[in-house]
Design an enzyme around this catalytic site. Structure first.
Site, mmCIF file in Angstrom:
data_model
loop_
_atom_site.group_PDB
_atom_site.id
_atom_site.type_symbol
_atom_site.label_atom_id
_atom_site.label_comp_id
_atom_site.label_asym_id
_atom_site.label_seq_id
_atom_site.Cartn_x
_atom_site.Cartn_y
_atom_site.Cartn_z
ATOM 1 N N LYS A 195 0.819 -1.221 0.000
ATOM 2 C CA LYS A 195 0.000 0.000 0.000
ATOM 3 C C LYS A 195 0.854 1.273 0.000
ATOM 4 C CE LYS A 195 -4.539 -1.368 0.703
ATOM 5 N NZ LYS A 195 -4.457 -2.735 1.136
ATOM 6 N N SER A 227 -8.535 1.295 8.853
ATOM 7 C CA SER A 227 -7.962 0.817 10.108
ATOM 8 C C SER A 227 -6.742 -0.032 9.802
ATOM 9 C CB SER A 227 -8.994 -0.002 10.870
ATOM 10 O OG SER A 227 -9.454 -1.038 10.041
ATOM 11 N N GLU A 281 -9.431 -14.253 -3.716
ATOM 12 C CA GLU A 281 -10.253 -13.688 -2.637
ATOM 13 C C GLU A 281 -10.441 -14.728 -1.536
ATOM 14 O OE1 GLU A 281 -13.494 -10.759 -4.535
ATOM 15 O OE2 GLU A 281 -13.715 -12.822 -5.190
ATOM 16 N N GLY A 324 -15.768 -14.156 0.938
ATOM 17 C CA GLY A 324 -16.067 -12.844 0.342
ATOM 18 C C GLY A 324 -15.677 -12.777 -1.112
ATOM 19 N N ASP A 361 -16.971 -11.390 -3.797
ATOM 20 C CA ASP A 361 -17.716 -10.407 -4.605
ATOM 21 C C ASP A 361 -17.020 -10.124 -5.935
ATOM 22 O OD1 ASP A 361 -15.883 -8.990 -2.623
ATOM 23 O OD2 ASP A 361 -16.241 -7.422 -4.104
ATOM 24 N N SER A 385 1.459 -9.779 -0.326
ATOM 25 C CA SER A 385 1.085 -8.358 -0.309
ATOM 26 C C SER A 385 1.415 -7.616 0.984
ATOM 27 C CB SER A 385 -0.396 -8.216 -0.653
ATOM 28 O OG SER A 385 -1.179 -9.033 0.187
HETATM 29 C C1 LIG Z 1 -5.183 -3.799 0.935
HETATM 30 C C2 LIG Z 1 -4.560 -5.130 0.920
HETATM 31 C C3 LIG Z 1 -4.917 -6.107 -0.032
HETATM 32 C C4 LIG Z 1 -6.010 -5.878 -1.046
HETATM 33 O O1 LIG Z 1 -5.675 -4.862 -1.952
HETATM 34 P P1 LIG Z 1 -6.758 -4.128 -2.848
HETATM 35 O O2 LIG Z 1 -5.999 -3.100 -3.582
HETATM 36 O O3 LIG Z 1 -7.808 -3.551 -1.932
HETATM 37 O O4 LIG Z 1 -7.367 -5.173 -3.732
HETATM 38 C C5 LIG Z 1 -4.226 -7.311 -0.034
HETATM 39 N N1 LIG Z 1 -3.261 -7.564 0.875
HETATM 40 C C6 LIG Z 1 -2.897 -6.671 1.810
HETATM 41 C C7 LIG Z 1 -1.827 -7.034 2.765
HETATM 42 C C8 LIG Z 1 -3.525 -5.417 1.866
HETATM 43 O O5 LIG Z 1 -3.165 -4.527 2.801
#
Ligand SMILES: *Cc1c(COP(=O)(O)O)cnc(C)c1O
Length: 330
Positions: free
Chosen positions: A63, A88, A214, A218, A220, A314
């Site tokens: 992010k 959060s 996903e 969830g 969607d 991620s």
């Molecule tokens: C936000 C997040 C996601 C999902 O990312 P999106 O851009 O909302 O699809 C996946 N893994 C982690 C660790 C995140 O913080």
């Protein structure tokens, strides 16, 4: 085309050029995270796996890429009056950190019951925190009010061209490092990461199949792609707390619809198994949401035998107490 008719005219969809611009903006600020490999993981999947370790990114998740790119893209006069977001989780921390690096203020709107650890981490990056009651108050209205009062700019977690372009730099770096891949597998929440990474994969590795993952509870995104329009679901229950969004973004869906080959799901049990694999075998901490893509590949939800597979890990933001609770009794 049906997609276009559902879009507001103001919508600006990012392209791969925007990902390149983001790469220049974040260069020297965001980490170029390592790409990890494991013979054991390859044997489990029967494929060649390349793990992009965004758990080792600044602020602990990808992010930071989108947040920093978005703050960087603001005109200096607009940036000066600060940024605001409701989150959060990892977006709040990333935006707080990005704002701090630019020397501007960040307000993060969080539910009152946010775990103390996350509040402390966000505050640690210099943000001001505004709490709301998730049962009686509307976080979007609060965020808009703060933005209006302070002339601050709202930076949303995924439904935004600069956020998507920033997230796309994760796959851009991965493919630049390892060369063309047959599959790119990434977690899917609101679709910032997957849409951005799809732009990079289509541009740099045209034959690559892009797969979103996903939590089972969830799906969607999967429903939306099948139906051809954004489907809204009730708040799902899963340990993948970064992917509990209930609908895809307006900027994200058209890109996903165009570029994504398939969306698959994994269970919480599979996520826990995968977290354990990373801790025990690869010596890294990956948070539950961060394990979505790897869990899908390691548990056979992606038919990638014999292929070269890029996997986005991620994020790594899980506190030891939660981590411990997940492995209690084993
Ligand atoms: C936000 C997040 C996601 C999902 O990312 P999106 O851009 O909302 O699809 C996946 N893994 C982690 C660790 C995140 O913080």
């Amino acid at each position: 085309m049906t997609v276009v008719s559902t879009l507001s005219p103001a919508l600006r969809l990012p392209t791969f050029d925007d990902v390149r611009t983001a790469q220049n903006r974040i260069s020297g600020v965001a980490h170029v995270t390592p790409v990890l490999t494991s013979k054991t993981a390859d044997a489990m999947a029967g494929a060649r796996l390349f793990f992009k370790a965004e758990n080792l990114q600044r602020s602990g998740a990808f992010k930071f890429r989108g947040a920093y790119n978005s703050v960087s893209a603001l005109e200096p006069d607009i940036r000066r009056t600060g940024v605001v977001a409701f989150s959060s989780g990892n977006h709040g921390q990333a935006l707080a950190y990005a704002a701090q690096l630019f020397g501007v203020s960040a307000v993060i709107v969080m539910p009152q019951d946010t775990p103390a650890m996350k509040v402390a981490a966000t505050r640690g990056y210099g943000a001001e925190i505004v709490f709301y009651d998730r049962y009686t108050e509307d976080r979007e209205a609060i965020t808009r009010r703060i933005a209006a009062e302070r002339h601050a700019t709202i930076i949303p977690p995924y439904d935004h061209a600069d956020v998507i372009a920033g997230q796309g730099t994760a796959a851009l770096e991965l493919i630049e490092e390892v060369g063309e891949i047959d599959y790119l597998v990434a977690p899917l929440g609101g679709g910032g990461l997957l849409a951005g990474c799809a732009l990079s994969a289509k541009a740099l590795s045209p034959g690559c199949k892009i797969i979103g993952v996903e939590p089972e509870a969830g799906d969607d995104g999967r429903q939306s792609l099948r139906k051809g329009e954004i489907v809204r679901i009730p708040v799902p229950k899963s340990i993948a707390d970064g992917a509990l969004t209930t609908y895809l973004g307006q900027h994200n869906f058209p890109i996903l619809k165009r570029d994504v080959h398939d969306i698959v799901t994994v269970s919480d049990t599979q996520l826990i198994d995968t977290m354990r694999f990373f801790a025990e075998r690869m010596k890294i901490i990956v948070e539950p949401t961060g394990c979505l893509a790897a869990a899908a590949v390691l548990h056979g939800a992606v038919a990638c035998a014999g292929k070269r597979v890029g996997i986005i890990l991620s994020g790594g933001n899980v506190d030891l107490k939660t981590f411990n609770a997940l492995f209690n009794g084993c």
